[in-house]
Design a protein around this motif. Structure first.
Motif, short mmCIF file in Angstrom:
data_model
loop_
_atom_site.label_atom_id
_atom_site.label_comp_id
_atom_site.label_asym_id
_atom_site.label_seq_id
_atom_site.Cartn_x
_atom_site.Cartn_y
_atom_site.Cartn_z
N ALA A 45 44.66 40.59 37.49
CA ALA A 45 45.12 39.52 38.38
C ALA A 45 46.64 39.50 38.37
O ALA A 45 47.27 39.64 37.32
CB ALA A 45 44.58 38.17 37.91
N SER A 46 47.20 39.33 39.52
CA SER A 46 48.65 39.26 39.62
C SER A 46 49.14 37.97 38.99
O SER A 46 48.39 37.00 38.86
CB SER A 46 49.07 39.29 41.09
OG SER A 46 48.63 38.09 41.73
N PRO A 47 50.42 37.92 38.59
CA PRO A 47 50.94 36.66 38.04
C PRO A 47 50.78 35.48 39.00
O PRO A 47 50.47 34.38 38.56
CB PRO A 47 52.42 36.98 37.79
CG PRO A 47 52.45 38.45 37.58
CD PRO A 47 51.39 39.00 38.50
N SER A 48 50.92 35.72 40.30
CA SER A 48 50.78 34.60 41.25
C SER A 48 49.33 34.11 41.30
O SER A 48 49.09 32.92 41.40
CB SER A 48 51.28 34.99 42.64
OG SER A 48 50.52 36.06 43.15
N LEU A 49 48.36 35.02 41.19
CA LEU A 49 46.96 34.60 41.16
C LEU A 49 46.67 33.84 39.86
O LEU A 49 46.02 32.80 39.87
CB LEU A 49 46.03 35.80 41.29
CG LEU A 49 44.53 35.47 41.26
CD1 LEU A 49 44.14 34.53 42.40
CD2 LEU A 49 43.71 36.75 41.31
N ARG A 50 47.18 34.35 38.73
CA ARG A 50 46.97 33.64 37.46
C ARG A 50 47.59 32.25 37.52
O ARG A 50 47.01 31.28 37.04
CB ARG A 50 47.54 34.45 36.30
CG ARG A 50 46.68 35.64 35.93
CD ARG A 50 47.03 36.22 34.57
NE ARG A 50 48.43 36.46 34.37
CZ ARG A 50 49.07 37.58 34.70
NH1 ARG A 50 48.41 38.57 35.25
NH2 ARG A 50 50.35 37.72 34.46
N GLN A 51 48.76 32.14 38.11
CA GLN A 51 49.42 30.83 38.22
C GLN A 51 48.58 29.89 39.09
O GLN A 51 48.38 28.73 38.75
CB GLN A 51 50.82 31.00 38.82
CG GLN A 51 51.56 29.71 39.07
CD GLN A 51 51.92 28.96 37.79
OE1 GLN A 51 51.97 29.55 36.72
NE2 GLN A 51 52.16 27.68 37.90
N ALA A 52 48.08 30.40 40.21
CA ALA A 52 47.27 29.56 41.10
C ALA A 52 45.98 29.13 40.41
O ALA A 52 45.56 27.97 40.53
CB ALA A 52 46.96 30.32 42.39
N GLU B 30 40.49 42.87 46.45
CA GLU B 30 40.25 41.69 47.28
C GLU B 30 41.58 40.99 47.57
O GLU B 30 42.51 41.02 46.75
CB GLU B 30 39.30 40.74 46.55
CG GLU B 30 38.82 39.60 47.37
CD GLU B 30 38.02 40.03 48.58
OE1 GLU B 30 38.59 40.08 49.68
OE2 GLU B 30 36.82 40.33 48.43
N GLN B 31 41.68 40.35 48.72
CA GLN B 31 42.88 39.61 49.05
C GLN B 31 43.05 38.44 48.08
O GLN B 31 42.08 37.77 47.73
CB GLN B 31 42.81 39.11 50.49
CG GLN B 31 42.78 40.26 51.49
CD GLN B 31 42.84 39.77 52.91
OE1 GLN B 31 43.62 38.89 53.23
NE2 GLN B 31 42.01 40.34 53.76
N PRO B 32 44.29 38.18 47.64
CA PRO B 32 44.51 37.12 46.64
C PRO B 32 43.96 35.75 47.04
O PRO B 32 43.41 35.05 46.20
CB PRO B 32 46.03 37.08 46.49
CG PRO B 32 46.47 38.45 46.84
CD PRO B 32 45.52 38.92 47.92
N ILE B 33 44.04 35.39 48.30
CA ILE B 33 43.54 34.08 48.71
C ILE B 33 42.02 34.02 48.58
O ILE B 33 41.46 32.99 48.20
CB ILE B 33 44.00 33.70 50.15
CG1 ILE B 33 43.66 32.24 50.47
CG2 ILE B 33 43.40 34.61 51.19
CD1 ILE B 33 44.42 31.23 49.69
N VAL B 34 41.34 35.11 48.85
CA VAL B 34 39.88 35.15 48.70
C VAL B 34 39.53 35.02 47.22
O VAL B 34 38.60 34.30 46.85
CB VAL B 34 39.29 36.44 49.31
CG1 VAL B 34 37.80 36.57 49.00
CG2 VAL B 34 39.52 36.46 50.82
N ARG B 35 40.29 35.69 46.36
CA ARG B 35 40.05 35.58 44.91
C ARG B 35 40.27 34.14 44.44
O ARG B 35 39.53 33.63 43.60
CB ARG B 35 40.94 36.56 44.16
CG ARG B 35 40.59 38.02 44.46
CD ARG B 35 41.49 38.97 43.76
NE ARG B 35 41.02 39.14 42.39
CZ ARG B 35 41.69 39.84 41.48
NH1 ARG B 35 42.84 40.40 41.78
NH2 ARG B 35 41.20 39.95 40.25
N LEU B 36 41.28 33.51 45.01
CA LEU B 36 41.56 32.12 44.64
C LEU B 36 40.42 31.20 45.11
O LEU B 36 39.99 30.32 44.37
CB LEU B 36 42.89 31.69 45.26
CG LEU B 36 43.41 30.33 44.87
CD1 LEU B 36 43.60 30.23 43.36
CD2 LEU B 36 44.73 30.07 45.57
N TRP B 37 39.93 31.40 46.32
CA TRP B 37 38.80 30.60 46.81
C TRP B 37 37.59 30.81 45.92
O TRP B 37 36.85 29.87 45.62
CB TRP B 37 38.44 30.97 48.25
CG TRP B 37 39.41 30.50 49.28
CD1 TRP B 37 40.22 29.39 49.23
CD2 TRP B 37 39.68 31.12 50.53
NE1 TRP B 37 40.96 29.30 50.38
CE2 TRP B 37 40.65 30.35 51.20
CE3 TRP B 37 39.19 32.26 51.17
CZ2 TRP B 37 41.14 30.66 52.45
CZ3 TRP B 37 39.68 32.58 52.41
CH2 TRP B 37 40.64 31.79 53.06
#
Length: 186
Positions: free
Chosen positions: A111-118, A81-88
């Motif tokens: 989860a990528s480090p940027s997703l974990r950070q977000a 899934e696209q990271p922004i969708v996972r964040l939403w």
């Protein structure tokens, strides 16, 4: 002449248009159960137009519909899934009070480090009830990702550690596991 009320299908179609999405989302919030099937369908869509998925997730979360939780979890946990969708999806699950799947994904290699950070930033903007989740994130990631641990620690220092339960959990995690007491037979 009276203005005709748009159908749920029309409102959902408006989620794909940046100019009409906000108002359509606001109106869909008032439609409740009637909008659920169509919104769940949008959440599960794949394609280039992901903004409508974000709007649908937000409407479902703010409506407080627990029927959306499985679809949101799937979006969060899907590594393709696209990271922004996972964040939403993470944000929507948090609104629905679902901290555990967010904690699981932030601690996994999925989860990528940027997703974990977000995700950590999303959690840190919540109330003290997410203190335990942030403590777990801080202690589970600090060796691998210092920035995530710093974000969690900053939040806890600012407002999350003020509950006795959070203080106790933090100190337990800081001390590490306690050795088991040997039972003595007297």
């Amino acid at each position: 002449a009276e203005e005709e009320t748009p159908s749920v299908a029309q409102l959902c179609d408006q989620l794909y248009n940046a100019k009409t999405a906000y108002q359509a989302a606001q109106t869909l919030l008032t439609r409740g159960e009637e909008a659920l099937p169509k919104l769940l369908g949008i959440v599960g869509e794949r394609g280039d137009d992901i903004a409508a998925r974000g709007w649908a997730m937000s409407v479902l979360a703010h409506h407080g519909d627990s029927a959306a939780i499985p679809a949101l979890r799937r979006s969060l946990q899907d590594p393709k899934e696209q990271p922004i969708v996972r964040l939403w999806a993470a944000r929507s699950l948090l609104i629905l009070g679902q901290i555990q799947p967010i904690l699981q994904i932030s601690q996994s290699g999925n989860a990528s480090p940027s997703l974990r950070q977000a995700i950590t930033k999303i959690l840190s903007k919540s109330g003290p009830e997410v203190g335990p989740a942030l403590i777990e994130i801080m202690f589970s990631t600090h060796k691998n990702d210092a920035q995530i641990a710093r974000t969690a620690a900053a939040y806890l220092g600012a407002k999350g550690i003020d509950s006795p339960a959070n203080r106790r959990l933090f100190l337990e995690r800081l001390d590490g596991p306690k050795p088991r007491q040997k039972k003595t037979w007297g």
